[in-house]
Design an enzyme around this catalytic site. Structure first.
Site, short mmCIF file in Angstrom:
data_model
loop_
_atom_site.label_atom_id
_atom_site.label_comp_id
_atom_site.label_asym_id
_atom_site.label_seq_id
_atom_site.Cartn_x
_atom_site.Cartn_y
_atom_site.Cartn_z
N SER A 66 0.85 -1.19 0.00
CA SER A 66 0.00 0.00 0.00
C SER A 66 0.88 1.24 0.00
O SER A 66 2.06 1.17 -0.38
CB SER A 66 -0.93 -0.04 1.22
OG SER A 66 -1.94 0.93 1.09
N ASN A 67 0.34 2.37 0.41
CA ASN A 67 1.11 3.62 0.50
C ASN A 67 0.52 4.46 1.63
O ASN A 67 -0.55 4.13 2.15
CB ASN A 67 1.09 4.34 -0.86
CG ASN A 67 -0.31 4.72 -1.27
OD1 ASN A 67 -0.96 5.53 -0.62
ND2 ASN A 67 -0.82 4.09 -2.31
N PRO A 68 1.20 5.54 2.04
CA PRO A 68 0.75 6.26 3.24
C PRO A 68 -0.41 7.24 3.06
O PRO A 68 -0.67 8.03 3.97
CB PRO A 68 2.02 7.05 3.66
CG PRO A 68 3.05 6.79 2.64
CD PRO A 68 2.44 6.10 1.49
N SER A 69 -1.11 7.21 1.93
CA SER A 69 -2.22 8.14 1.74
C SER A 69 -3.25 7.99 2.87
O SER A 69 -3.60 6.87 3.23
CB SER A 69 -2.88 7.88 0.39
OG SER A 69 -4.11 8.55 0.31
N ALA A 114 -4.87 7.31 -4.25
CA ALA A 114 -3.53 6.84 -4.61
C ALA A 114 -3.59 5.31 -4.73
O ALA A 114 -3.15 4.59 -3.82
CB ALA A 114 -2.53 7.26 -3.54
#
Ligand code: CTP
Length: 226
Positions: free
Chosen positions: A30-33, A99
């Site tokens: 995943s990503n930190p959005s 994102a």
């Protein structure tokens, strides 16, 4: 088609937050959005009287639902794509503030991977939601659909944003220069530059994502009226 005397008939679909691609039942890519930017855009749209669908990935609870919007929670990029296509109609505006993860593991393990296993994780690309939407619009002969994207960049920001505007055939793209302090993931502010399909662009001052939500909507309204 876009009738501003009756905003509740203009449908705005806003996506927000990250997506998750599971490697095994408890681990994911995943990503930190946090969804903050998309949340405030969608909330501004609701407050201004539009009909809003909010499609959101796994985000903190404060950004997970909007009163007055149709809220759809999703996990993976494929889920997000399916929900966007199900909601898209002629006369809608799609704001892709999410994102989405660009890859998913080819194989997701059914059991928790043990330390002793040393897994090999082969990644395969996810669909690009905006590009798929564009093909869907042509296939279904939808009319008056406005596509708005965001570009999250760490190098050659302007060049990359313009490339995305063109390649994804967008009406407007908002550049988020992640190399700048006070811009991007996990902060309350953003410094956005707007690029429009007609070649014009404008760099905005750094501001809170809450206020920028309204500015992004005003920008879309200007585009619809032009
Ligand atoms: N986006 C999309 N589908 C994806 C990934 C991104 O529709 N699978 C959308 C985003 O919501 C955003 C725009 O495309 O509006 C640009 O996203 P960004 O992450 O900046 O770029 P990518 O297209 O993923 O390209 P790259 O990762 O190579 O910069």
């Amino acid at each position: 088609m876009f009738n501003f005397n009756n905003k509740s008939r203009v449908k705005i679909i806003v996506t927000a937050g990250p997506t998750r691609e599971f490697v095994d039942p408890i681990r994911f890519l995943s990503n930190p959005s946090t969804g903050r930017m998309g949340y405030f855009i969608a909330r501004a749209c609701v407050n201004q009287g539009y009909k809003v669908t909010y499609i959101v990935g796994p985000v903190p609870v404060m950004f997970s639902k909007i009163k007055g919007a149709k809220n759809i929670s999703i996990i993976s990029t494929q889920d997000m794509l399916n929900s966007v296509l199900a909601e898209l109609k002629s006369g809608s505006v799609l704001v892709m503030a999410a994102a989405p993860a660009d890859y998913h593991p080819e194989k997701s393990y059914k059991h928790k991977i043990k330390k002793t296993e040393t897994p090999y994780i082969h990644l395969v690309p996810n669909p690009d939601i905006l590009k798929t939407v564009k093909k869907y619009i042509e296939l279904k002969k939808l009319k008056d659909v406005i596509l708005v994207g965001f570009a999250a960049e760490t190098s050659n920001p302007e060049k990359n944003a313009l490339k995305k505007l063109e390649e994804k055939k967008l009406d407007i793209i908002f550049l988020n220069d992640l190399s700048k302090a006070g811009s991007g993931f996990r902060v309350e502010t953003n410094q956005l530059t707007v690029f429009r399909k007609d070649g014009s662009c404008q760099k905005w001052k750094k501001d809170t994502k809450e206020r920028l939500g309204y500015r992004v909507l005003e920008e879309i309204e200007k585009w619809l009226e032009s």
